[in-house]
Design a protein around this motif. Structure first.
Motif, mmCIF file in Angstrom:
data_model
loop_
_atom_site.group_PDB
_atom_site.id
_atom_site.type_symbol
_atom_site.label_atom_id
_atom_site.label_comp_id
_atom_site.label_asym_id
_atom_site.label_seq_id
_atom_site.Cartn_x
_atom_site.Cartn_y
_atom_site.Cartn_z
ATOM 1 N N PHE A 85 13.085 64.115 87.351
ATOM 2 C CA PHE A 85 12.593 65.027 88.392
ATOM 3 C C PHE A 85 13.571 65.004 89.560
ATOM 4 C CE2 PHE A 85 8.764 63.767 86.103
ATOM 5 C CZ PHE A 85 8.247 65.005 85.784
ATOM 6 N N CYS A 86 13.823 66.167 90.145
ATOM 7 C CA CYS A 86 14.758 66.300 91.256
ATOM 8 C C CYS A 86 14.211 65.579 92.482
ATOM 9 C CB CYS A 86 14.992 67.781 91.563
ATOM 10 S SG CYS A 86 16.114 68.053 92.953
ATOM 11 N N GLU A 87 15.035 64.742 93.085
ATOM 12 C CA GLU A 87 14.593 64.014 94.275
ATOM 13 C C GLU A 87 14.520 64.904 95.504
ATOM 14 O OE1 GLU A 87 18.870 62.101 95.696
ATOM 15 O OE2 GLU A 87 17.391 60.797 94.798
ATOM 16 N N PHE A 95 17.389 68.516 80.610
ATOM 17 C CA PHE A 95 17.883 67.508 79.676
ATOM 18 C C PHE A 95 19.389 67.592 79.523
ATOM 19 C CE2 PHE A 95 19.098 65.977 75.497
ATOM 20 C CZ PHE A 95 18.461 64.753 75.440
ATOM 21 N N GLU A 96 19.912 68.804 79.476
ATOM 22 C CA GLU A 96 21.351 69.000 79.299
ATOM 23 C C GLU A 96 22.131 68.366 80.446
ATOM 24 O OE1 GLU A 96 19.062 71.459 79.159
ATOM 25 O OE2 GLU A 96 19.061 71.818 77.000
ATOM 26 N N ARG A 97 21.597 68.472 81.654
ATOM 27 C CA ARG A 97 22.254 67.862 82.823
ATOM 28 C C ARG A 97 22.207 66.346 82.716
ATOM 29 N NH1 ARG A 97 24.414 68.571 87.666
ATOM 30 N NH2 ARG A 97 23.695 67.440 89.495
ATOM 31 N N LEU A 98 21.060 65.820 82.311
ATOM 32 C CA LEU A 98 20.932 64.371 82.137
ATOM 33 C C LEU A 98 21.809 63.877 80.991
ATOM 34 C CD1 LEU A 98 17.090 64.020 82.686
ATOM 35 C CD2 LEU A 98 18.910 63.268 84.237
ATOM 36 N N ALA A 99 22.002 64.724 79.983
ATOM 37 C CA ALA A 99 22.869 64.332 78.870
ATOM 38 C C ALA A 99 24.315 64.175 79.337
ATOM 39 C CB ALA A 99 22.773 65.356 77.742
ATOM 40 N N PRO A 102 23.095 60.632 82.846
ATOM 41 C CA PRO A 102 21.681 60.330 83.069
ATOM 42 C C PRO A 102 21.377 59.733 84.436
ATOM 43 C CG PRO A 102 22.602 58.854 81.416
ATOM 44 C CD PRO A 102 23.666 59.846 81.759
ATOM 45 N N THR A 103 22.384 59.512 85.248
ATOM 46 C CA THR A 103 22.124 59.010 86.599
ATOM 47 C C THR A 103 21.892 60.135 87.592
ATOM 48 O OG1 THR A 103 24.456 58.879 87.249
ATOM 49 C CG2 THR A 103 23.505 56.929 86.171
ATOM 50 N N TYR A 104 22.072 61.395 87.157
ATOM 51 C CA TYR A 104 21.831 62.516 88.063
ATOM 52 C C TYR A 104 20.373 62.503 88.514
ATOM 53 C CZ TYR A 104 26.304 64.747 86.857
ATOM 54 O OH TYR A 104 27.624 65.035 86.679
ATOM 55 N N SER A 105 20.171 62.679 89.801
ATOM 56 C CA SER A 105 18.814 62.660 90.341
ATOM 57 C C SER A 105 18.439 63.987 90.985
ATOM 58 C CB SER A 105 18.678 61.529 91.368
ATOM 59 O OG SER A 105 19.569 61.745 92.447
ATOM 60 N N ARG A 106 19.270 64.986 90.808
ATOM 61 C CA ARG A 106 18.990 66.304 91.384
ATOM 62 C C ARG A 106 19.231 67.379 90.343
ATOM 63 N NH1 ARG A 106 20.852 66.160 97.627
ATOM 64 N NH2 ARG A 106 20.129 64.043 97.988
#
Length: 112
Positions: A85-87, A95-99, A102-106
């Motif tokens: 979830f975006c902070e 999911f594609e962004r996390l792939a 996976p440390t992306y928080s936005r």
């Protein structure tokens, strides 16, 4: 794939990368120690080379520590149920962004 499934997918990957980075940090601790300036044991160019190697090892460790902080933050988000979830806006991070990382928080719209 629901938020819990996404977290369950990425948690082992995050833990594995964290363990590898922590091991690499421990393995390279000696290369970051201050260079001994004993003129009897090594020449001037060798000392300069050793100092350059020590500076590069310190820079690598700085980047490694930053990544370790990011991994720990992502694992904390998993534990708290906030992973994926975006902070900033609270929307879901695709999911594609996390792939990609996976440390992306936005989400893409809120990325800084």
């Amino acid at each position: 794939m629901g938020p819990q499934d996404v977290a369950a997918y990425f948690a082992p990957l995050l833990r594995l990368e964290l363990a590898e980075l922590q091991q690499a940090s421990a393995d390279t601790a000696a290369s970051r120690k201050p260079v001994e300036l004993d003129q009897q044991s090594v020449g001037r160019l060798s000392r300069m080379d050793a100092m350059q190697n020590q500076a590069m090892a310190a820079a690598i460790e700085t980047r490694r520590r930053g990544r370790i902080r990011s991994l720990n933050a992502a694992l904390a988000r998993i534990e708290s149920g906030e992973f994926g979830f975006c902070e900033s806006c609270g929307g879901s991070v695709p999911f594609e962004r996390l792939a990609l990382d996976p440390t992306y928080s936005r989400c893409v719209g809120c990325r800084a």
